[in-house]
Design a protein around this motif. Structure first.
Motif: not given
Length: 248
Positions: A185-198
């Protein structure tokens, strides 16, 4: 006879769970019951310590033991499976079960963040039929069931014994948790646009173009202005295995 045995077992179970507030079953020495108590509680404490090492270290040994003791005494698990006890612990905290212990408000979110790793490792859901080479704008991009976009009020990626925040930051902590082909399992920080799209991919079934149009509307820009960036992001997510392709 059966009723008597049933009552004895219930009495014993209550005492083993919460000896401070339960009477021991008649005819059994408390010394012997203490052995059962230590065995059962020890297994539970060991299981939760392995699943929530950061919370355990952050709370300290005494407060952690009290928390596990409270969970063991008060929470009624809905599953007999040891692999699902961690999820029950998260539910217990989310429902305010540790309220009497004056826990820091970040404990609930940190517990969820720590639980995610085990949940993804044990996830056996099969992916639906999809076209790995499908058109991500015209087709419906399909998010892998092993990729979870997460948002936390508290900085769960940083909390530990040496950093115990007193106030939540202004910006949320946005994270992508995913199980890769390496079975880790890998964790990575997201930018707001990427999080909104996902999050949009997770919650809605529509074409990639419609997802991006909705995001553009939400942030108050013309769709054409984010289309190249959005498509590049979708392609990058497909290359990582986060987006499988398009739904067949």
């Amino acid at each position: 006879m059966h009723e008597v045995l049933h009552d004895q077992l219930l009495s014993m179970a209550r005492y083993v769970r919460d000896p401070q507030n339960s009477m021991p079953p008649p005819g059994i020495e408390t010394r012997r019951l203490a052995v059962y108590r230590q065995l059962f509680f020890g297994n539970m404490e060991s299981l939760l310590s392995g699943g929530f090492p950061v919370i355990r270290a952050s709370l300290g040994a005494e407060k952690w033991r009290t928390l596990v003791d409270t969970f063991y005494a008060r929470h009624r698990c809905q599953t007999p499976l040891f692999t699902e006890i961690s999820g029950e612990f998260v539910d217990f905290l989310a429902e305010g079960g540790g309220g009497s212990l004056d826990l820091s408000p970040w404990v609930v979110e940190l517990a969820h963040y720590e639980w995610v790793e085990a949940a993804l490792l044990l996830n056996d859901r099969r992916e639906p039929a999809h076209d790995p080479e499908g058109d991500l704008l015209a087709g419906e991009p399909l998010l892998s069931s092993l990729a979870w976009p997460l948002a936390y009020q508290w900085p769960v990626t940083e909390i530990g014994p040496n950093y115990l925040p007193q106030e939540a930051p202004e910006q949320p902590t946005l994270v992508l948790a995913r199980r890769g082909a390496d079975k880790k399992v890998h964790f990575s920080r997201l930018a707001p646009l990427a999080h909104a799209l996902l999050t949009s991919l997770q919650e809605r079934s529509c074409s990639g173009r419609q997802h991006l149009n909705a995001l553009a509307e939400a942030i108050g820009v013309e769709p054409e202005s984010i289309l190249p960036q959005g498509l590049a992001l979708l392609e990058n997510l497909r290359a990582q295995g986060v987006v499988l392709g398009t739904r067949a």
